[in-house]
Scaffold this motif. Structure first.
Motif, PDB file in Angstrom:
ATOM      1  N   ARG A  24      55.273  32.636 -36.237  1.00 27.07           N
ATOM      2  CA  ARG A  24      53.824  32.606 -35.978  1.00 27.07           C
ATOM      3  C   ARG A  24      53.180  33.939 -36.337  1.00 27.07           C
ATOM      4  N   LEU A  29      49.135  33.591 -37.309  1.00 26.23           N
ATOM      5  CA  LEU A  29      48.503  32.540 -36.517  1.00 26.23           C
ATOM      6  C   LEU A  29      48.418  32.988 -35.066  1.00 26.23           C
ATOM      7  N   SER A  30      47.346  32.625 -34.395  1.00 23.66           N
ATOM      8  CA  SER A  30      47.176  32.982 -32.990  1.00 23.66           C
ATOM      9  C   SER A  30      47.788  31.915 -32.088  1.00 23.66           C
ATOM     10  N   ARG A  32      46.182  30.404 -29.826  1.00 26.67           N
ATOM     11  CA  ARG A  32      45.182  29.329 -29.776  1.00 26.67           C
ATOM     12  C   ARG A  32      45.313  28.388 -30.969  1.00 26.67           C
ATOM     13  N   GLN A  33      45.509  28.948 -32.169  1.00 27.69           N
ATOM     14  CA  GLN A  33      45.633  28.105 -33.361  1.00 27.69           C
ATOM     15  C   GLN A  33      46.857  27.196 -33.281  1.00 27.69           C
ATOM     16  N   GLU A  36      46.206  24.362 -30.892  1.00 21.73           N
ATOM     17  CA  GLU A  36      45.351  23.325 -31.472  1.00 21.73           C
ATOM     18  C   GLU A  36      46.116  22.475 -32.484  1.00 21.73           C
ATOM     19  N   LEU A  37      46.927  23.132 -33.327  1.00 24.73           N
ATOM     20  CA  LEU A  37      47.699  22.394 -34.329  1.00 24.73           C
ATOM     21  C   LEU A  37      48.762  21.507 -33.686  1.00 24.73           C
ATOM     22  N   GLY A 103      45.128  36.421 -32.139  1.00 25.91           N
ATOM     23  CA  GLY A 103      45.330  36.596 -33.568  1.00 25.91           C
ATOM     24  C   GLY A 103      44.986  37.993 -34.043  1.00 25.91           C
TER      25      GLY A 103
END
Length: 215
Positions: A24, A29-30, A32-33, A36-37, A103
């Motif tokens: 990551r 990538l954070s 949070r990202q 969400e993914l 991030g």
């Protein structure tokens, strides 16, 4: 080692979590990202990365979000594992110490120290470079800090060693303020509330090498 209801051992969970975290960070990538993914909560992502989640299906969701094969991540003797880790200058990725889960800092601050200084003065961030020289299954977590003002107060499990690379730093641990010059260092239990700050009159930025060992 103990295993969960799906037969996953603690070693497999820790190994997968560490490799997912490293990937990551490399993909910038954070938390949070990834949440969400993966369609899971940020708390679940943090539990996966620390090896605390017991559900294999949760690790699978995080792995798929980054295009990884989970089964390959949990092979201790896999070809991708090497007995050393190197951080090169081109690997630098700067985050905010108080909010690194959100991030990296803006692209302008990644290669320009003056942009990081402006961001620190305008927004109060404490630039943090998470060094990539971490072993796949190791416990040592080195980071580089730039201080333009006091950092946020933090506490977390494990031990921490801080070495002053440049400038004069104040390190507060459990309410005690310690004053360190360049070339001096301190080790403390990081479960104690702690923060870092430049000493008055010190050239900026004060640069610290922090090496954390999780318990």
């Amino acid at each position: 080692m103990p295993s969960g209801s799906d037969g996953w051992t603690e070693e497999a969970r820790l190994l997968a979590g560490d490799r997912l975290r490293r990937t990551r960070v490399q993909q910038r990538l954070s938390i949070r990202q990834i949440a969400e993914l993966s369609k899971i909560s940020k708390t679940s992502v943090l539990q996966v990365e620390s090896g605390r989640s017991s559900r294999r299906s949760t690790y699978l969701k995080v792995a798929e979000a980054m295009g990884l094969h989970l089964d390959r991540l949990v092979q201790p003797g896999s070809a991708e594992e090497v007995p050393y880790a190197i951080h090169r200058a081109e690997d630098d990725t700067w985050f905010d110490l108080a909010d690194f889960g959100e991030g990296p800092l803006p692209q302008s601050a990644q290669s320009d120290p003056q942009a990081r200084e402006k961001l620190a003065r305008d927004s109060g961030v404490s630039p943090l470079n998470i060094l990539g020289s971490r072993l796949e299954r190791g416990r040592i977590k080195p980071t580089l800090l730039e201080l333009y003002g006091p950092s946020a107060v933090r506490s977390h499990a494990g031990e921490e060693h801080v070495f002053v690379l440049a400038g004069q730093a104040t390190v507060s641990v459990g309410g005690s303020e310690l004053f360190l010059e360049a070339g001096e260092s301190i080790t403390f239990w990081s479960s104690e509330p702690h923060f870092y700050a430049p000493q008055e009159g010190s050239p900026l930025p004060v640069r610290l090498l922090s090496v954390r060992v999780d318990s």
